[in-house]
Design an enzyme around this catalytic site. Structure first.
Site, PDB file in Angstrom:
ATOM      1  N   GLU A 127       0.853  -1.193   0.000  1.00 21.67           N
ATOM      2  CA  GLU A 127       0.000   0.000   0.000  1.00 21.67           C
ATOM      3  C   GLU A 127       0.890   1.245   0.000  1.00 21.67           C
ATOM      4  O   GLU A 127       1.979   1.239   0.577  1.00 21.67           O
ATOM      5  CB  GLU A 127      -0.893  -0.010   1.247  1.00 21.67           C
ATOM      6  CG  GLU A 127      -1.907   1.122   1.296  1.00 21.67           C
ATOM      7  CD  GLU A 127      -2.765   1.078   2.553  1.00 21.67           C
ATOM      8  OE1 GLU A 127      -3.921   1.505   2.484  1.00 21.67           O
ATOM      9  OE2 GLU A 127      -2.274   0.617   3.603  1.00 21.67           O
ATOM     10  N   LYS A 137     -10.312   0.349  -2.168  1.00 21.87           N
ATOM     11  CA  LYS A 137     -10.311  -0.084  -0.770  1.00 21.87           C
ATOM     12  C   LYS A 137     -11.665   0.176  -0.116  1.00 21.87           C
ATOM     13  O   LYS A 137     -12.184   1.294  -0.142  1.00 21.87           O
ATOM     14  CB  LYS A 137      -9.205   0.662  -0.020  1.00 21.87           C
ATOM     15  CG  LYS A 137      -9.005   0.239   1.426  1.00 21.87           C
ATOM     16  CD  LYS A 137      -7.837   1.033   2.024  1.00 21.87           C
ATOM     17  CE  LYS A 137      -7.540   0.627   3.456  1.00 21.87           C
ATOM     18  NZ  LYS A 137      -6.395   1.398   4.003  1.00 21.87           N
ATOM     19  N   CYS A 176      -4.852  -3.614   3.167  1.00 22.31           N
ATOM     20  CA  CYS A 176      -4.526  -3.224   4.541  1.00 22.31           C
ATOM     21  C   CYS A 176      -5.664  -3.448   5.548  1.00 22.31           C
ATOM     22  O   CYS A 176      -5.892  -4.570   5.980  1.00 22.31           O
ATOM     23  CB  CYS A 176      -4.035  -1.776   4.566  1.00 22.31           C
ATOM     24  SG  CYS A 176      -3.096  -1.345   6.063  1.00 22.31           S
TER      25      CYS A 176
END
Length: 278
Positions: free
Chosen positions: A50, A123, A165
């Site tokens: 990321e 995301k 993440c």
């Protein structure tokens, strides 16, 4: 010939660990170096962490490098690099323009070995937390817009599920990726040092075990010049939960080979995913 018959029985993959800074050119130079290093060691698919392109000091700096999906210097760089190396690249996350002013998507881009973009994933879960790590306050929602669609990508090895993440803490996302046929999953990350020490390995292995899948977890690691400290310890996990390859805190690559036979063995001998009742 059936699609399954055309699948490769093995795939060598790499997770790249970086300490990205707020200098775009330096970060892209590091990306090129590590991708070439991974390919020289046999990798056919490389996952970047990321924020690989920029660990911004402030939101304005992040917004300044945002690109429109399908256009821009960073995306061109990734396309050319994947084509030049004949390697699939999973580009951890890049700020991509959204319909909301002064907000971007954190987007994972996937390029095939011909340099063609195969998929993108925005995301879904944004890191809005308060933890006692010096920085203390994180509010991704102030700069980012959350995505709303899980994404699974067809690759020569099988189906790959995408996540980024903080997504790692939401098992229902990975169940949906599994439902869509994922056989391996990626989680490019910038896990904080504090949360990484407590939960990183546990979560990576749990997602692999509960879904009987391979997991590639490429993390940022070290002290960044924006004041953040990330945990590192990038790893590649097998469907039995075994760590096939891992790093400490330094920049580098974790390398492992996925085997279709091993995936099938785990899913057949302990068919927990077939025993679901909810």
């Amino acid at each position: 010939m059936s699609r399954n018959a055309m699948m490769k029985k093995e795939l060598t993959v790499a997770a790249v660990q970086m300490t990205s800074s707020d200098q775009l050119a330096d970060n892209l130079t590091a990306v090129e170096y590590w991708v070439n290093q991974a390919v020289s060691e046999g990798a056919k698919l490389v996952v970047l962490p990321e924020n690989f392109a920029l660990m911004a000091k402030h939101s304005g700096q992040l917004l300044s490098i945002a690109e429109t999906l399908g256009e821009g210097a960073i995306q061109s760089f990734l396309s050319e690099l994947s084509k030049k190396t004949a390697c699939w690249i999973v580009a951890g996350s890049l700020p991509i323009s959204s319909p909301v002013q002064d907000k971007v998507y954190a987007t994972c881009l996937v390029y095939n070995a011909k340099g063609e973009r195969q998929a993108y994933y925005h995301k879904m879960h944004l890191f809005d937390v308060d933890i006692a790590d010096g920085k203390k306050r994180y509010r991704e929602s102030e700069t980012f817009l959350a995505g709303d669609s899980p994404v699974v990508v067809n690759t020569p090895f099988g189906k790959m599920g995408l996540s980024i993440c903080y997504d790692l803490r939401f098992p229902e996302l990975y169940r949906e990726l599994l439902r869509q046929g994922a056989e391996f999953m990626v989680v490019p990350s910038a896990f904080t040092e504090l949360t990484g020490q407590a939960h990183w390995s546990l979560l990576c292995r749990a997602r692999a075990v509960e879904n009987s899948c391979y997991m590639i977890a490429a993390n940022q690691g070290g002290q960044h010049n924006n004041g953040r400290s990330t945990f590192g310890h990038s790893m590649i996990v097998g469907p039995w939960g075994d760590v096939l390859s891992s790093l400490d805190i330094d920049n580098g690559i974790a390398l492992a080979t996925f085997k279709k036979s091993e995936l099938n063995k785990v899913r057949t001998s302990l068919p927990a995913i077939q025993h679901r009742r909810l």
